[in-house]
Design a protein around this motif. Sequence first.
Motif, PDB file in Angstrom:
ATOM      1  N   THR A  37     -15.302  32.496  28.835  1.00 21.10           N
ATOM      2  CA  THR A  37     -15.346  33.955  28.936  1.00 21.10           C
ATOM      3  C   THR A  37     -15.768  34.583  27.615  1.00 21.10           C
ATOM      4  OG1 THR A  37     -13.628  33.961  30.642  1.00 21.10           O
ATOM      5  CG2 THR A  37     -13.998  36.017  29.467  1.00 21.10           C
ATOM      6  N   THR A  38     -15.228  34.074  26.521  1.00 23.84           N
ATOM      7  CA  THR A  38     -15.597  34.576  25.194  1.00 23.84           C
ATOM      8  C   THR A  38     -17.103  34.459  24.972  1.00 23.84           C
ATOM      9  OG1 THR A  38     -13.448  34.044  24.217  1.00 23.84           O
ATOM     10  CG2 THR A  38     -15.319  34.191  22.707  1.00 23.84           C
ATOM     11  N   ILE A  39     -17.662  33.330  25.353  1.00 23.88           N
ATOM     12  CA  ILE A  39     -19.104  33.107  25.179  1.00 23.88           C
ATOM     13  C   ILE A  39     -19.905  33.994  26.127  1.00 23.88           C
ATOM     14  CG2 ILE A  39     -20.961  31.403  25.388  1.00 23.88           C
ATOM     15  CD1 ILE A  39     -18.825  29.251  24.692  1.00 23.88           C
ATOM     16  N   TRP A  78      -8.946  28.569  16.765  1.00 16.79           N
ATOM     17  CA  TRP A  78      -9.990  27.831  16.032  1.00 16.79           C
ATOM     18  C   TRP A  78     -11.187  27.554  16.939  1.00 16.79           C
ATOM     19  CZ3 TRP A  78     -10.957  22.276  16.616  1.00 16.79           C
ATOM     20  CH2 TRP A  78     -11.924  21.800  15.722  1.00 16.79           C
ATOM     21  N   VAL A  79     -10.930  27.076  18.154  1.00 19.51           N
ATOM     22  CA  VAL A  79     -12.020  26.775  19.094  1.00 19.51           C
ATOM     23  C   VAL A  79     -12.726  28.058  19.521  1.00 19.51           C
ATOM     24  CG1 VAL A  79     -12.649  25.729  21.295  1.00 19.51           C
ATOM     25  CG2 VAL A  79     -10.863  24.695  19.909  1.00 19.51           C
ATOM     26  N   LEU A  80     -11.963  29.120  19.738  1.00 23.16           N
ATOM     27  CA  LEU A  80     -12.568  30.406  20.107  1.00 23.16           C
ATOM     28  C   LEU A  80     -13.489  30.896  19.000  1.00 23.16           C
ATOM     29  CD1 LEU A  80      -9.582  32.290  21.789  1.00 23.16           C
ATOM     30  CD2 LEU A  80     -11.671  31.477  22.906  1.00 23.16           C
ATOM     31  N   ASN A  85     -18.837  32.042  17.191  1.00 24.08           N
ATOM     32  CA  ASN A  85     -19.927  31.891  16.216  1.00 24.08           C
ATOM     33  C   ASN A  85     -21.183  31.326  16.855  1.00 24.08           C
ATOM     34  OD1 ASN A  85     -18.358  32.929  14.167  1.00 24.08           O
ATOM     35  ND2 ASN A  85     -17.701  30.940  13.409  1.00 24.08           N
ATOM     36  N   MET A  86     -21.025  30.377  17.764  1.00 20.79           N
ATOM     37  CA  MET A  86     -22.187  29.810  18.452  1.00 20.79           C
ATOM     38  C   MET A  86     -22.880  30.864  19.304  1.00 20.79           C
ATOM     39  SD  MET A  86     -21.389  25.909  19.600  1.00 20.79           S
ATOM     40  CE  MET A  86     -21.413  24.620  18.365  1.00 20.79           C
ATOM     41  N   ALA A  87     -22.087  31.679  19.989  1.00 20.36           N
ATOM     42  CA  ALA A  87     -22.662  32.725  20.837  1.00 20.36           C
ATOM     43  C   ALA A  87     -23.374  33.781  19.987  1.00 20.36           C
ATOM     44  CB  ALA A  87     -21.574  33.374  21.685  1.00 20.36           C
ATOM     45  N   ILE A  88     -22.757  34.175  18.887  1.00 24.97           N
ATOM     46  CA  ILE A  88     -23.374  35.161  18.004  1.00 24.97           C
ATOM     47  C   ILE A  88     -24.650  34.586  17.390  1.00 24.97           C
ATOM     48  CG2 ILE A  88     -23.102  36.403  15.821  1.00 24.97           C
ATOM     49  CD1 ILE A  88     -21.643  37.757  18.063  1.00 24.97           C
TER      50      ILE A  88
END
Length: 200
Positions: A37-39, A78-80, A85-88
């Motif tokens: 969901t975050t991504i 930490w995983v979030l 960061n990967m999504a951004i």
Amino acid sequence: MKKVELRDDATLLNLYKNGNEEAFVQLVTRHKSRIYTTIYLIVKDRYIAEDLLQETFIKVVDVVKQNRYNEEGKFLPWVLRIAHNMAIDYFRKEKRYPSIVLEDGSNLWDGIGFDEDSAEDLHIKRDTKNHLRQLINRLPEAQREVLILRHFVGMSFQEIAEETGVSINTALGRMRYALINLRKYMQQNSIRYDQNIYSG
């Protein structure tokens, strides 16, 4: 392999470090929905979100296997953060930027004034928007992050504060300075803007 009973994240991580693959499967199962969901909220594409979810867990495995994970008790945040960061990073590479709506309801891009929408003016508008995207990318990372989370992801300042681990006042301050810096960059680059829209 013996099935792992329901345990806290730190215990499961320790089991995984000692070779229990089922422990990591349980961690993934427990948290993948929240991480996805975050991504997805950032990339707005389920296929891309699924790819980035996999990349996130690959990164997690690499860090844990290399004994570089040292945030005991904070596994999910930490995983979030990795997923965020990967999504951004994907978002920046794609050069897709939000419609930035300022506090008075005005759109950042609408401050560029032209008398007519001739072909030449449309071309200038397009070039100027591209230039503004570059200016946004020049913002300090913390300010750029709040700007993106607020105007692209649509998070509230409370959610931004929780996501970035700062107080609401800090998140609000970063947004204010982001807009001040954008105005300054535009002035330095001689981009026309509406003083009322871009007032700090």
